[in-house]
Design a protein around this motif. Structure first.
Motif, PDB file in Angstrom:
ATOM      1  N   PRO A  56       0.818  -1.215   0.000  1.00 62.76           N
ATOM      2  CA  PRO A  56       0.000   0.000   0.000  1.00 62.76           C
ATOM      3  C   PRO A  56       0.859   1.276   0.000  1.00 62.76           C
ATOM      4  O   PRO A  56       0.384   2.338  -0.333  1.00 62.76           O
ATOM      5  N   LYS A  57       2.160   1.152   0.403  1.00 62.60           N
ATOM      6  CA  LYS A  57       3.049   2.304   0.333  1.00 62.60           C
ATOM      7  C   LYS A  57       3.662   2.383  -1.059  1.00 62.60           C
ATOM      8  O   LYS A  57       3.711   1.394  -1.790  1.00 62.60           O
ATOM      9  N   TRP A  58       4.154   3.570  -1.412  1.00 62.79           N
ATOM     10  CA  TRP A  58       4.756   3.749  -2.724  1.00 62.79           C
ATOM     11  C   TRP A  58       6.076   2.994  -2.808  1.00 62.79           C
ATOM     12  O   TRP A  58       6.953   3.161  -1.952  1.00 62.79           O
ATOM     13  N   GLN A  59       6.197   2.153  -3.841  1.00 66.15           N
ATOM     14  CA  GLN A  59       7.405   1.377  -4.082  1.00 66.15           C
ATOM     15  C   GLN A  59       7.896   1.645  -5.502  1.00 66.15           C
ATOM     16  O   GLN A  59       7.104   1.740  -6.429  1.00 66.15           O
ATOM     17  N   THR A  60       9.218   1.752  -5.648  1.00 66.85           N
ATOM     18  CA  THR A  60       9.798   2.026  -6.957  1.00 66.85           C
ATOM     19  C   THR A  60       9.821   0.756  -7.794  1.00 66.85           C
ATOM     20  O   THR A  60      10.391  -0.259  -7.392  1.00 66.85           O
ATOM     21  N   VAL A  61       9.208   0.823  -8.968  1.00 68.47           N
ATOM     22  CA  VAL A  61       9.182  -0.298  -9.902  1.00 68.47           C
ATOM     23  C   VAL A  61      10.364  -0.217 -10.860  1.00 68.47           C
ATOM     24  O   VAL A  61      10.981  -1.236 -11.203  1.00 68.47           O
ATOM     25  N   ALA A  62      10.696   0.994 -11.296  1.00 67.05           N
ATOM     26  CA  ALA A  62      11.826   1.222 -12.207  1.00 67.05           C
ATOM     27  C   ALA A  62      12.219   2.683 -12.112  1.00 67.05           C
ATOM     28  O   ALA A  62      11.430   3.526 -11.658  1.00 67.05           O
ATOM     29  N   SER A  63      13.439   3.002 -12.536  1.00 66.12           N
ATOM     30  CA  SER A  63      13.902   4.389 -12.511  1.00 66.12           C
ATOM     31  C   SER A  63      14.873   4.622 -13.661  1.00 66.12           C
ATOM     32  O   SER A  63      15.569   3.708 -14.110  1.00 66.12           O
ATOM     33  N   PHE A  64      14.921   5.883 -14.117  1.00 65.30           N
ATOM     34  CA  PHE A  64      15.771   6.274 -15.231  1.00 65.30           C
ATOM     35  C   PHE A  64      16.524   7.550 -14.881  1.00 65.30           C
ATOM     36  O   PHE A  64      15.921   8.523 -14.397  1.00 65.30           O
ATOM     37  N   LEU A  65      17.837   7.547 -15.129  1.00 72.05           N
ATOM     38  CA  LEU A  65      18.651   8.721 -14.861  1.00 72.05           C
ATOM     39  C   LEU A  65      18.203   9.892 -15.725  1.00 72.05           C
ATOM     40  O   LEU A  65      17.831   9.720 -16.887  1.00 72.05           O
ATOM     41  N   ILE A  66      18.276  11.094 -15.153  1.00 77.21           N
ATOM     42  CA  ILE A  66      17.937  12.304 -15.899  1.00 77.21           C
ATOM     43  C   ILE A  66      19.119  12.750 -16.748  1.00 77.21           C
ATOM     44  O   ILE A  66      18.979  13.049 -17.925  1.00 77.21           O
ATOM     45  N   ALA A  67      20.314  12.811 -16.162  1.00 76.92           N
ATOM     46  CA  ALA A  67      21.528  13.157 -16.916  1.00 76.92           C
ATOM     47  C   ALA A  67      22.056  11.881 -17.555  1.00 76.92           C
ATOM     48  O   ALA A  67      22.407  10.927 -16.858  1.00 76.92           O
ATOM     49  N   VAL A  68      22.099  11.846 -18.885  1.00 72.68           N
ATOM     50  CA  VAL A  68      22.411  10.587 -19.571  1.00 72.68           C
ATOM     51  C   VAL A  68      23.649  10.636 -20.452  1.00 72.68           C
ATOM     52  O   VAL A  68      24.081   9.607 -20.958  1.00 72.68           O
ATOM     53  N   GLY A  69      24.242  11.802 -20.675  1.00 70.71           N
ATOM     54  CA  GLY A  69      25.424  11.848 -21.544  1.00 70.71           C
ATOM     55  C   GLY A  69      25.766  13.261 -21.941  1.00 70.71           C
ATOM     56  O   GLY A  69      25.407  14.225 -21.255  1.00 70.71           O
ATOM     57  N   GLU A  70      26.442  13.403 -23.079  1.00 76.45           N
ATOM     58  CA  GLU A  70      26.829  14.725 -23.555  1.00 76.45           C
ATOM     59  C   GLU A  70      27.036  14.699 -25.070  1.00 76.45           C
ATOM     60  O   GLU A  70      27.288  13.640 -25.663  1.00 76.45           O
ATOM     61  N   CYS A  71      26.882  15.854 -25.674  1.00 78.28           N
ATOM     62  CA  CYS A  71      27.157  16.050 -27.094  1.00 78.28           C
ATOM     63  C   CYS A  71      28.474  16.796 -27.231  1.00 78.28           C
ATOM     64  O   CYS A  71      28.701  17.780 -26.517  1.00 78.28           O
ATOM     65  N   LYS A  72      29.320  16.337 -28.145  1.00 78.94           N
ATOM     66  CA  LYS A  72      30.559  17.065 -28.411  1.00 78.94           C
ATOM     67  C   LYS A  72      31.106  16.655 -29.765  1.00 78.94           C
ATOM     68  O   LYS A  72      30.905  15.523 -30.219  1.00 78.94           O
ATOM     69  N   GLU A  73      31.767  17.598 -30.391  1.00 83.92           N
ATOM     70  CA  GLU A  73      32.371  17.336 -31.680  1.00 83.92           C
ATOM     71  C   GLU A  73      33.587  16.433 -31.505  1.00 83.92           C
ATOM     72  O   GLU A  73      34.297  16.504 -30.505  1.00 83.92           O
ATOM     73  N   THR A  74      33.792  15.586 -32.480  1.00 88.82           N
ATOM     74  CA  THR A  74      34.960  14.721 -32.460  1.00 88.82           C
ATOM     75  C   THR A  74      36.159  15.471 -33.008  1.00 88.82           C
ATOM     76  O   THR A  74      36.091  16.059 -34.098  1.00 88.82           O
ATOM     77  N   VAL A  75      37.213  15.478 -32.239  1.00 92.02           N
ATOM     78  CA  VAL A  75      38.426  16.161 -32.662  1.00 92.02           C
ATOM     79  C   VAL A  75      39.301  15.190 -33.434  1.00 92.02           C
ATOM     80  O   VAL A  75      39.691  14.130 -32.919  1.00 92.02           O
ATOM     81  N   ALA A  76      39.551  15.511 -34.691  1.00 96.46           N
ATOM     82  CA  ALA A  76      40.387  14.639 -35.513  1.00 96.46           C
ATOM     83  C   ALA A  76      41.835  14.731 -35.052  1.00 96.46           C
ATOM     84  O   ALA A  76      42.368  15.824 -34.841  1.00 96.46           O
ATOM     85  N   GLU A  77      42.426  13.587 -34.855  1.00 99.57           N
ATOM     86  CA  GLU A  77      43.820  13.564 -34.430  1.00 99.57           C
ATOM     87  C   GLU A  77      44.744  13.930 -35.587  1.00 99.57           C
ATOM     88  O   GLU A  77      44.554  13.490 -36.717  1.00 99.57           O
ATOM     89  N   THR A  78      45.726  14.753 -35.283  1.00107.13           N
ATOM     90  CA  THR A  78      46.703  15.137 -36.300  1.00107.13           C
ATOM     91  C   THR A  78      47.724  14.024 -36.451  1.00107.13           C
ATOM     92  O   THR A  78      48.355  13.628 -35.469  1.00107.13           O
TER      93      THR A  78
END
Length: 276
Positions: A245-267
């Motif tokens: 009858p109490k609230w129980q967590t069935v599943a959860s998902f992270l809010i912060a999931v990654g990042e966007c960034k340009e790929t730097v080509a190696e010289t």
């Protein structure tokens, strides 16, 4: 050692079950181990260019998951939402579980610059989810339709041309008859809201009325008081909870999931000059 074959067999059964559900969009299924799950957030060079992002290797753009609504159909659970940076919406996300939250997959491909919010299942087979593209205003609204319990979804636009607007509310009374209210975000060329009707289960829509203010909308089915979706600051995740009858967590998902960034080509290193 005896446990390893059992674990392998269980993984095989899960994979076969997910394939039977029509999982074919390249995102790895997620297994609920009790900890917040992380939705994959690939951000390609093409995404960065198409969305006008400035995400460098030195200053990447954090990516966040936003979940808008939950729908529970028997043992199945569906979540609508999107992945976004602080500046733009990257892509839509539709998450589904066929076993009460133990395993998750994405039954529809992600749509660039789009988000999903409202979702309704009429019964165990017919369902709809509303979405729109953000560039930067809401535009090109659409519905995702399923007739097989969420295994396969198909995208159907509301309009035949690209226009600004977002679905304010929709509701299906049966498998064929649906009602939809559109917010055009502006009334410069007439009323701000448009009222549509479908007799084809959402495959096509007929404009019925244009008004300045919304009238009464169908109340729809009340939310299940024993289930809820909420953001939790302590765990920095979205929680799917059941009251028993109490609230129980069935599943959860992270809010912060990654990042966007340009790929730097190696010289490449300078070529060696052979001795004379």
């Amino acid at each position: 050692l005896a446990a390893e074959p059992l674990r392998y067999n269980r993984q095989v059964r899960v994979a076969v079950a997910l394939l039977a559900l029509g999982v074919a969009w390249g995102q790895a299924p997620l297994e609920n181990t009790g900890k917040p799950m992380r939705v994959e957030s690939p951000c390609s060079e093409e995404d960065i260019r198409a969305l006008g992002l400035t995400c460098t290797a030195e200053h990447p753009c954090p990516v966040y998951l936003e979940l808008a609504q939950m729908e529970r159909v028997g043992e199945k659970i569906f979540l609508t939402g999107n992945l976004h940076t602080e500046a733009v919406t990257l892509m839509s996300v539709l998450l589904a579980s066929a076993d009460g939250g133990k395993n998750w997959h994405e039954p529809h491909e992600r749509i660039r610059a789009a988000g999903l919010d409202q979702i309704q299942f009429l019964d165990y087979e017919a369902g709809w989810a509303a979405g729109y593209v953000l560039q930067p205003l809401p535009r090109d609204p659409f519905l995702l339709l399923t007739s097989d319990g969420g295994k396969i979804w198909r995208r159907r636009p509301i309009w035949g041309e690209s226009k600004v607007g977002a679905i304010e509310h929709f509701w299906f009374e049966d498998r064929k008859h649906g009602l939809l209210w559109m917010d055009r975000t502006s009334s410069a060329d007439g009323g701000r809201y448009e009222f549509y009707e479908s007799m084809t289960g959402g495959e096509s829509w007929m404009l019925r009325q244009v008004v300045d203010r919304l009238g009464a909308k169908p109340a729809g089915r009340p939310p299940n008081p024993n289930w809820r979706l909420r953001a939790d600051a302590a765990t920095k995740s979205y929680l799917i909870e059941q009251r028993a009858p109490k609230w129980q967590t069935v599943a959860s998902f992270l809010i912060a999931v990654g990042e966007c960034k340009e790929t730097v080509a190696e010289t490449p290193p300078p070529a060696e000059v052979p001795p004379k």
